[in-house]
Design a protein around this motif. Structure first.
Motif, mmCIF file in Angstrom:
data_model
loop_
_atom_site.group_PDB
_atom_site.id
_atom_site.type_symbol
_atom_site.label_atom_id
_atom_site.label_comp_id
_atom_site.label_asym_id
_atom_site.label_seq_id
_atom_site.Cartn_x
_atom_site.Cartn_y
_atom_site.Cartn_z
ATOM 1 N N THR A 292 -13.670 -5.153 10.652
ATOM 2 C CA THR A 292 -13.117 -5.215 9.301
ATOM 3 C C THR A 292 -13.480 -3.967 8.512
ATOM 4 O O THR A 292 -14.339 -3.177 8.915
ATOM 5 N N ALA A 293 -12.822 -3.823 7.370
ATOM 6 C CA ALA A 293 -13.196 -2.829 6.364
ATOM 7 C C ALA A 293 -13.512 -3.579 5.084
ATOM 8 O O ALA A 293 -12.784 -4.492 4.694
ATOM 9 N N LYS A 294 -14.597 -3.183 4.431
ATOM 10 C CA LYS A 294 -15.042 -3.865 3.216
ATOM 11 C C LYS A 294 -15.261 -2.814 2.127
ATOM 12 O O LYS A 294 -15.891 -1.788 2.381
ATOM 13 N N VAL A 295 -14.755 -3.080 0.934
ATOM 14 C CA VAL A 295 -14.941 -2.154 -0.173
ATOM 15 C C VAL A 295 -15.591 -2.887 -1.335
ATOM 16 O O VAL A 295 -15.307 -4.061 -1.597
ATOM 17 N N GLY A 296 -16.507 -2.199 -2.017
ATOM 18 C CA GLY A 296 -17.203 -2.772 -3.159
ATOM 19 C C GLY A 296 -17.330 -1.731 -4.258
ATOM 20 O O GLY A 296 -17.273 -0.528 -4.004
ATOM 21 N N LEU A 297 -17.499 -2.195 -5.498
ATOM 22 C CA LEU A 297 -17.562 -1.304 -6.655
ATOM 23 C C LEU A 297 -18.947 -1.362 -7.282
ATOM 24 O O LEU A 297 -19.503 -2.449 -7.489
ATOM 25 N N ILE A 298 -19.490 -0.181 -7.581
ATOM 26 C CA ILE A 298 -20.811 -0.047 -8.204
ATOM 27 C C ILE A 298 -20.607 0.650 -9.542
ATOM 28 O O ILE A 298 -20.117 1.785 -9.594
ATOM 29 N N LEU A 299 -20.956 -0.019 -10.635
ATOM 30 C CA LEU A 299 -20.747 0.505 -11.978
ATOM 31 C C LEU A 299 -22.097 0.635 -12.676
ATOM 32 O O LEU A 299 -22.874 -0.311 -12.734
ATOM 33 N N ASP A 300 -22.366 1.839 -13.194
ATOM 34 C CA ASP A 300 -23.638 2.115 -13.875
ATOM 35 C C ASP A 300 -24.828 1.759 -12.988
ATOM 36 O O ASP A 300 -25.850 1.241 -13.462
ATOM 37 N N GLY A 301 -24.683 2.023 -11.699
ATOM 38 C CA GLY A 301 -25.775 1.804 -10.767
ATOM 39 C C GLY A 301 -25.998 0.370 -10.346
ATOM 40 O O GLY A 301 -26.993 0.071 -9.681
ATOM 41 N N VAL A 302 -25.074 -0.544 -10.712
ATOM 42 C CA VAL A 302 -25.235 -1.968 -10.383
ATOM 43 C C VAL A 302 -23.972 -2.467 -9.691
ATOM 44 O O VAL A 302 -22.870 -2.284 -10.211
ATOM 45 N N PRO A 303 -24.086 -3.089 -8.524
ATOM 46 C CA PRO A 303 -22.901 -3.636 -7.852
ATOM 47 C C PRO A 303 -22.281 -4.776 -8.658
ATOM 48 O O PRO A 303 -22.994 -5.568 -9.281
ATOM 49 N N PRO A 332 -23.416 -16.639 -6.508
ATOM 50 C CA PRO A 332 -23.186 -15.213 -6.764
ATOM 51 C C PRO A 332 -22.991 -14.443 -5.460
ATOM 52 O O PRO A 332 -23.781 -14.566 -4.524
ATOM 53 N N VAL A 333 -21.919 -13.670 -5.418
ATOM 54 C CA VAL A 333 -21.577 -12.870 -4.247
ATOM 55 C C VAL A 333 -21.201 -11.469 -4.725
ATOM 56 O O VAL A 333 -20.474 -11.333 -5.711
ATOM 57 N N ILE A 334 -21.691 -10.444 -4.050
ATOM 58 C CA ILE A 334 -21.256 -9.095 -4.389
ATOM 59 C C ILE A 334 -19.748 -9.026 -4.238
ATOM 60 O O ILE A 334 -19.184 -9.457 -3.229
ATOM 61 N N ASP A 335 -19.089 -8.503 -5.266
ATOM 62 C CA ASP A 335 -17.625 -8.482 -5.319
ATOM 63 C C ASP A 335 -17.080 -7.521 -4.265
ATOM 64 O O ASP A 335 -17.163 -6.303 -4.415
ATOM 65 N N LEU A 336 -16.538 -8.084 -3.200
ATOM 66 C CA LEU A 336 -16.015 -7.300 -2.080
ATOM 67 C C LEU A 336 -14.561 -7.663 -1.820
ATOM 68 O O LEU A 336 -14.159 -8.809 -2.008
ATOM 69 N N VAL A 337 -13.796 -6.682 -1.404
ATOM 70 C CA VAL A 337 -12.481 -6.938 -0.829
ATOM 71 C C VAL A 337 -12.585 -6.593 0.648
ATOM 72 O O VAL A 337 -12.931 -5.465 1.009
ATOM 73 N N GLU A 338 -12.317 -7.566 1.480
ATOM 74 C CA GLU A 338 -12.474 -7.390 2.928
ATOM 75 C C GLU A 338 -11.124 -7.595 3.603
ATOM 76 O O GLU A 338 -10.409 -8.547 3.317
#
Length: 698
Positions: A292-303, A332-338
């Motif tokens: 798979t490919a997984k993408v996540g966003l980190i804003l102001d140093g926090v996922p 709570p889950v780190i916001d990922l698009v997989e």
């Protein structure tokens, strides 16, 4: 030497990383995953990295594990035999589920089967109202009768979800006590302990998933722990959670639903740590592995962290999972698009004669055709090999010899069905995989209200650096960062993360009439629970951090936004600032806000973090030489922007010193990955050995 070790199990490979806590020296290794029994690959990776580097197991202060065993149990329907107990009249809660559909006009859509069959769903007479007041007292004999029926059915685990138990757990506590006394060998999961929030179906689904995977995960962790202890490993054993924090094996065995996205979360945490070290606070991570490919966003140093998550959702070509097609989880889950776009993703022709890639993957067994392990279908890895982007003699540092003829044969078979030549078919496979990842990146950024051009792209996983250049061109990223040893980068994330536990309560109060005494009392309860849990895990009081959040919405909405709350006790003077913050966030996410409309707090959340000392990245130094010392030769590589195959220089990643700059096109090889530098891009090597790619157009 005191070190820490991280083991990350992926769909194709199992990665191992050891960091020397004193010097920052990193050791890496990689073995093929063993899908039938992941613990085999886990132990092989652990033993191999220790033996190869002559490391003593007893010198490991921590072992941190990222695993997909919980997710796989759900997807493969290998859950423990479970029962479900609820309030009289709500037996069909799991069967009914929700009304929404992933595709509105798909007449062939079928909902996933309930995790518990109807004949194992039981009702008991009791009832609380929406304020938690007792309307119908609990009938203890009903509970005992249900317990006897469950004993006859040889159930391993029980999920209990009573109406309004998130407000008042008194009846669930009684049920739990009776079940544990009558069925001591059966695990019991109470919704008031697992997911104490309103919306009974979401609470029931989360609790049922926890119950179903609890015996599976418990046996898996106990097996690993016993073998590690027998081999002399005395350090703390920890598991990565879905929220990007760690928890002990003991806690994970009780609430495994919190580790459903354990493996993918590690990659985002590694990217966060890298960004902090390099001074990048806004980043998007691209983790492309074999499956798979997984993408996540980190804003102001926090996922970004979300609670709107589904497991077992149906993957769809060219896009993320279909919302409404999986089992919802309210943790709570780190916001990922997989998406199903990895090196092993299989290329195929649909009924309309169009070329598709994924989501089906060749995985580790039999693997891509070029592995020579029996795979016959063309994959993304085969296409990269045909186009010259992979060195057949240096895959995994030479451990796997890739067979170019088998790759060519597999893609030629596909090309003939499409009426295309070999090269066009191979390039088409890559472009379709890239398009799917570009779409995933848009989902995590543009559809969340963020401009990807204002972020740096961090590319890792075995296949991430192969594809990141084309993706950066498409979305206009200003910087692309490829860390050292990107193929095992997620395992590094396991070693730079804190212990973390999340708690929540439903409050449903209008902000204008907010009773701050009640809110503060609830926060104090959650904080005490968090500090107590971290204390039992050996965290010192001075190493504990507490973070508070509120989930808010306009009155009448059915969805919430999560906002950070100021530290300390809330005062009425804070409320205007919180309302302004809510309006700004609502405008960013949805494109509008409605000043003056009543706003309510739905849930409060608290995160208790136990600080674990982070190792520093090791600097590689400046050799004073140019890129010539790292030059391995050249080979013919296909670039569409150059009109076809060109003679492309090849470099050894490990011989590139700090300060070296190069202009593309170029191929940079290392044992666990290959980086493609496209024409029109430059690459610079920083003090830690990271590749920093930038467009020559600025």
């Amino acid at each position: 030497m005191t070190s820490r070790i991280g083991i990350d199990i992926g769909g194709t490979f199992t990665d191992a990383t050891v960091i020397n806590e004193a010097t920052g020296e990193i050791f890496i290794d990689k073995v093929t995953s063993t899908p039938r029994d992941p613990s085999i690959g886990f132990l092989q990776a652990t033993n191999r990295i220790l033996e190869r580097n002559e490391l003593d197991p007893s010198s490991m202060a921590y072992l941190v594990h990222g695993t997909t065993v919980a997710t796989n149990a759900i997807i493969e329907n290998s859950l423990a035999r479970s029962a479900f107990i609820t309030t009289d009249g709500f037996r069909d809660m799991l069967e009914i589920g929700r009304q929404n559909r992933p595709v509105l006009y798909d007449l062939g859509f079928e909902k996933l089967r309930p995790l518990v069959p109807r004949y194992l769903c039981f009702e008991i007479r009791e009832r609380l109202d929406a304020s938690g007041n007792v309307v119908v007292p609990i009938h203890v004999e009903d509970v005992k009768s249900v317990a006897r029926k469950i004993r006859e059915e040889e159930v391993e685990s029980i999920a209990v979800c009573l109406l309004h138990a998130h407000i008042n757990p008194v009846h669930e506590i009684t049920v739990g006590e009776i079940l544990r006394s009558m069925l001591p060998e059966t695990s019991v999961s109470l919704s008031s302990e697992v997911a104490p929030e309103f919306r009974e179906y979401f609470r029931a689904s989360t609790t049922t998933i926890n119950a179903g995977i609890r015996p599976v995960v418990s046996r898996y962790l106990e097996s690993i722990e016993s073998r590690l202890r027998a081999e002399g490993m005395t350090g703390e054993l920890l598991v990565m959670q879905s929220n990007g924090g760690l928890q002990t094996f003991e806690v994970a065995a009780e609430k495994p639903v919190f580790m459903v996205e354990s493996g993918p979360a590690a990659g985002v945490m590694a990217a966060t740590y890298l960004g902090e070290s390099l001074g990048f606070s806004n980043m998007i991570s691209l983790d492309m592995g074999g499956t798979t490919a997984k993408v996540g966003l980190i804003l102001d140093g926090v996922p970004n962290v979300t609670k709107d998550y589904e497991v077992g959702a149906t993957a769809r070509p060219g896009m993320g999972s279909g919302r409404g097609s999986g089992y919802p989880i309210r943790t709570p889950v780190i916001d990922l698009v997989e998406i199903g776009a990895g090196g092993g993703s299989i290329a195929w022709v649909d009924s309309g004669g169009a070329l598709r890639v994924g989501p089906r993957s060749a995985g580790a067994d039999p693997g891509p055709a070029c592995y020579g392990w029996g795979g016959l279908e063309p994959t993304v890895t085969d296409a990269n090999l045909v186009l010259g982007r992979l060195n057949p003699g240096y895959f995994l540092g030479g451990e796997i010899e890739l067979d170019g003829e088998k790759a060519t044969e597999a893609i030629e078979g596909l090309a003939s069905r499409l009426g295309m030549d070999l090269i066009d078919a191979a390039y088409g496979i890559l472009e379709i995989a890239n398009a799917a990842m570009v779409n995933a990146l848009r989902l995590i950024s543009i559809q969340r209200g963020y401009d990807p051009r204002e972020f740096a792209l961090v590319a890792f996983g075995g296949a991430g650096p192969l594809h990141s250049g084309r993706i950066a061109i498409e979305l206009g990223f200003s910087h692309t960062i490829v860390p050292l040893s990107p193929g095992i980068f997620s395992a590094l994330g396991l070693l730079v993360t804190d212990l973390r536990h999340d708690f929540s309560r439903t409050v449903l109060q209008n902000v204008e009439r907010l009773d701050l005494t009640i809110i503060e009392g609830l926060f104090q309860e959650l904080e005490e629970e968090g500090r107590d849990l971290l204390g039992r895990e050996g965290v010192k009081e001075e190493d504990v951090q507490i973070r508070r959040y509120a989930e808010m919405r306009y009155v009448g909405q059915s969805y919430e936004l999560s906002l950070d709350l100021p530290d300390g006790v809330l005062s009425h003077s804070d409320l205007d600032q919180i309302l302004d913050q809510f309006a700004m966030e609502h405008d960013r996410v949805y494109g509008f806000s409605v000043p003056g409309e009543p706003v309510e707090i739905v849930n409060i959340r608290l995160s208790a973090l136990g600080d674990i000392r982070k190792p520093r990245l090791r600097e590689i130094g400046n050799s004073g030489t140019g890129s010539e010392s790292a030059h391995k030769g050249a080979r013919s590589v296909y670039f569409a922007e150059s009109g076809g195959y060109i003679d492309c220089p090849i470099f050894d990643r490990y011989k590139l010193a700090q300060g070296i700059s190069m202009i593309g096109p170029a191929i940079i090889e290392e044992p666990d990955s290959t980086t493609v530098v496209h024409p029109g891009y430059s690459v610079n090597i920083d003090q830690y050995g990271n590749l920093l790619l930038t467009s020559d157009d600025g």
